[in-house]
Design a protein around this motif. Structure first.
Motif, short mmCIF file in Angstrom:
data_model
loop_
_atom_site.label_atom_id
_atom_site.label_comp_id
_atom_site.label_asym_id
_atom_site.label_seq_id
_atom_site.Cartn_x
_atom_site.Cartn_y
_atom_site.Cartn_z
N GLU A 102 76.86 -75.96 -52.82
CA GLU A 102 76.38 -76.63 -51.61
C GLU A 102 76.34 -78.11 -51.92
N GLN A 103 77.14 -78.85 -51.21
CA GLN A 103 77.22 -80.27 -51.48
C GLN A 103 77.30 -81.01 -50.16
N SER A 104 76.42 -81.98 -50.01
CA SER A 104 76.44 -82.77 -48.78
C SER A 104 75.92 -84.17 -49.08
N THR A 105 76.22 -85.09 -48.21
CA THR A 105 75.72 -86.46 -48.35
C THR A 105 75.24 -86.96 -47.00
N ILE A 106 74.42 -87.96 -47.05
CA ILE A 106 73.95 -88.62 -45.84
C ILE A 106 73.77 -90.10 -46.18
N SER A 107 74.18 -90.94 -45.28
CA SER A 107 73.99 -92.39 -45.45
C SER A 107 73.02 -92.86 -44.37
N ILE A 145 71.22 -79.19 -60.28
CA ILE A 145 70.68 -79.77 -59.05
C ILE A 145 70.78 -81.28 -59.22
N SER A 146 71.42 -81.93 -58.30
CA SER A 146 71.60 -83.37 -58.40
C SER A 146 71.26 -84.01 -57.07
N VAL A 147 70.29 -84.88 -57.08
CA VAL A 147 69.90 -85.63 -55.89
C VAL A 147 69.98 -87.10 -56.28
N SER A 148 70.71 -87.89 -55.54
CA SER A 148 70.88 -89.30 -55.86
C SER A 148 70.43 -90.16 -54.70
N LEU A 149 69.86 -91.29 -55.03
CA LEU A 149 69.49 -92.29 -54.04
C LEU A 149 69.93 -93.63 -54.59
N PHE A 150 70.92 -94.22 -53.97
CA PHE A 150 71.43 -95.50 -54.44
C PHE A 150 72.04 -96.27 -53.28
N PRO A 151 72.03 -97.59 -53.35
CA PRO A 151 72.60 -98.38 -52.26
C PRO A 151 74.12 -98.29 -52.26
N VAL A 152 74.69 -98.22 -51.08
CA VAL A 152 76.16 -98.21 -50.96
C VAL A 152 76.65 -99.46 -50.22
N SER A 153 75.75 -100.36 -49.92
CA SER A 153 76.14 -101.61 -49.29
C SER A 153 75.48 -102.77 -50.05
N GLY A 154 76.01 -103.95 -49.81
CA GLY A 154 75.43 -105.13 -50.43
C GLY A 154 76.08 -105.54 -51.73
N PHE A 155 77.20 -104.90 -52.09
CA PHE A 155 77.88 -105.24 -53.33
C PHE A 155 79.22 -105.93 -53.09
N GLY A 156 79.57 -106.14 -51.83
CA GLY A 156 80.83 -106.79 -51.52
C GLY A 156 82.04 -105.88 -51.69
#
Length: 159
Positions: A102-107, A145-156
């Motif tokens: 089960e793999q999903s993402t949300i932004s 089990i892997s849950v990540s929280l990281f920014p995907v914007s602001g790096f150019g």
């Protein structure tokens, strides 16, 4: 010495440190840097060229000789572990049938003032789910089990 927080990993830190020293002393070479680190120049070259992985032992050994603080060593160790886990997961996912995962993402847009609380909620969720799935199990498959929280914007990069 350079600001270690500008580097994405230890290999990049070493490359930047060699470049900085070479800029300050034009005759400074890879061999001189290897002598300073007390390793063979071919070993250092393989690390810098990505032909050899950077282990925690290497980070500690080189970090000591480069006078890195325990916090800096810990940061590079964490980055190294994350990269190693990412490579392992990528290899696993390539082989695994999609029905078995089960793999999903949300932004989402995030109020950064709420990040500390969000991180605590993630830790609590992982712990609760692990306890639920692990309770009373005598045999079965091991899951990650892997849950990540990281920014995907602001790096150019593709903002």
């Amino acid at each position: 010495m350079q600001d270690v927080n500008n580097n994405s990993d230890f290999r990049q830190f070493l490359e930047d440190e060699l470049a900085r020293r070479s800029q300050n002393y034009p005759r400074y070479s890879l061999r001189a840097f290897a002598r300073h680190l007390e390793v063979d120049s071919s070993f250092l070259s393989k690390i810098l060229n990505g032909k050899r992985t950077v282990t925690m032992r290497t980070i500690r050994m080189f970090g000591e000789r480069l006078n890195l603080t325990p916090e800096e060593l810990s940061r590079f160790g964490e980055i190294s572990r994350e990269k190693k886990m990412k490579r392992k997961l990528e290899r696993l996912l390539e082989k695994m049938p999609t029905e078995e995962r089960e793999q999903s993402t949300i932004s989402i847009t995030v109020d950064e003032n709420r990040l500390p609380e969000a991180k605590e909620k993630i830790k609590a969720f992982r712990k609760e789910l692990a306890q639920f799935l692990d309770s009373g199990v005598s045999q079965g498959k091991t899951y990650q089990i892997s849950v990540s929280l990281f920014p995907v914007s602001g790096f150019g990069v593709n903002d």
